[in-house]
Write an enzyme that holds these catalytic residues in place. Structure first.
Site, PDB file in Angstrom:
ATOM      1  NE  ARG A 203       3.222   3.267   7.302  1.00 31.51           N
ATOM      2  CZ  ARG A 203       1.974   3.287   7.737  1.00 31.51           C
ATOM      3  NH1 ARG A 203       0.968   3.471   6.903  1.00 31.51           N
ATOM      4  NH2 ARG A 203       1.712   3.114   9.027  1.00 31.51           N
ATOM      5  CB  ALA A 224       5.937  -6.788   0.353  1.00 29.52           C
ATOM      6  CG  HIS A 225       7.612  -4.399   4.316  1.00 30.36           C
ATOM      7  ND1 HIS A 225       6.796  -5.136   5.138  1.00 30.36           N
ATOM      8  CD2 HIS A 225       8.736  -5.132   4.210  1.00 30.36           C
ATOM      9  CE1 HIS A 225       7.399  -6.230   5.522  1.00 30.36           C
ATOM     10  NE2 HIS A 225       8.576  -6.257   4.972  1.00 30.36           N
ATOM     11  N   GLY A 226       9.139  -1.845   1.320  1.00 28.80           N
ATOM     12  CA  GLY A 226      10.539  -1.642   0.963  1.00 28.80           C
ATOM     13  C   GLY A 226      10.927  -2.121  -0.413  1.00 28.80           C
ATOM     14  CB  SER A 244      13.757  -5.722   1.362  1.00 27.67           C
ATOM     15  OG  SER A 244      13.306  -5.100   2.543  1.00 27.67           O
TER      16      SER A 244
END
Length: 301
Positions: A203, A224-226, A244
């Site tokens: 998340r 991965a996150h984002g 990201s």
């Protein structure tokens, strides 16, 4: 399972039929098999079109590239534009047994979870609070869906996944020690997404990690996150997409590729097998190698 060739042609029209159309189809076989029967069906790609000469019985799906001099009287030939897609449609429509939707009593689902119609949730699945599961979605055994994850309609999720777990984010404090950054975002999975087995999708720190419509994630992938995975994009086995990253539409990330955090990968681009991407990738570009470089720049001049 069995069907008639006439039923197949009625459901999925062809460019041309050569040979007997009254046969029954019972078995799906490979073009490399050695023993063929009248009730077998096989597809042959343009790349392997010469295999037509080795299949002496049954029904063969192939394109117009087939040589008319290599055909057998004992075979029926379905001439189509895309043999693989035609074969896929036959398998899905005639040879895959559909199972009734079921929510296993051996799953653990928080009472705040909202579940749509005709959802399948297998044994060992854990769904935490405030999640949303859309219509016709299936989640296979032992997958964990962490809190606030939103899953759309007709999504297929394999076994042993963790979706919505906290990512790997740290910052050094005044003493030089790493402190964990709380991840208070979520994961958003749009309609018609498919996720394989043993994959982790983290998340976001803030906002959402997003898998957009019709994207496909293979086994053993780390998102991965984002990260934002664009519509109709594919991320293949053992790949890692760091925090990201923005993947555009129709992107292909080949097996074992790695993409550095915060990069932008443009629409219709290809990341080659094992590539280590350290710079943004332009739309339509193909990059390969470690560090990844434009494939065109590597060709001899």
């Amino acid at each position: 399972m069995e069907t008639s060739l006439k039923e197949i042609i009625r459901e999925f029209p062809v460019i041309e039929v050569i040979g007997n159309t009254t046969r029954t189809i019972r078995n799906i076989v490979r073009a490399t098999d050695n023993d063929f029967h009248d009730d077998d069906i096989v597809w042959i790609s343009d790349k392997n079109i010469d295999l037509v000469k080795s299949v002496g019985r049954g029904c063969i799906i192939c394109s117009q590239l087939v040589s008319r001099n290599s055909l057998f009287d004992e075979c029926t030939y379905l001439i189509v534009n895309n043999p693989r897609l035609y074969f896929l449609n036959i398998v899905k429509h005639f040879f895959v047994e559909s199972e009734a939707p079921e929510i296993s009593v051996h799953s653990v689902i928080h009472p705040t979870v909202k579940i749509g119609v005709d959802v399948t949730i297998r044994a060992g699945v854990v769904i935490e609070k405030d999640c949303v599961i859309g219509n016709y979605t299936s989640i296979d055994s032992n997958t964990v869906i962490k809190k606030r994850t939103i899953i759309g309609n007709n999504v297929k999720i394999g076994a042993n996944n963790t979706i919505g777990g906290e990512g790997f984010g740290y910052e050094k404090n005044e003493a030089g020690q790493y402190e964990f950054i709380p991840h208070i975002g979520n994961v958003l999975i749009e309609d018609n997404v498919e996720i394989g087995n043993n994959t982790a999708i983290d998340r976001a720190v803030l906002g959402s990690t997003i898998l957009r419509k019709n994207s496909k994630i293979d086994n053993l992938v780390h998102i991965a996150h984002g990260v934002d995975v664009g519509e109709n994009s594919m991320v293949i086995a053992n790949s890692m997409v760091a925090g990201s990253v923005s993947l555009g539409k129709n992107v292909w990330v080949a097996p074992s590729a790695s993409v550095l955090n915060k990069l932008v990968v443009g629409d219709d681009s290809i990341i080659g097998m094992g590539a280590v991407v350290l710079k943004n990738v332009a739309a339509g570009q193909t990059v390969v190698g470690n560090p990844a470089k434009d494939l065109q720049s590597l060709k001899p001049k």
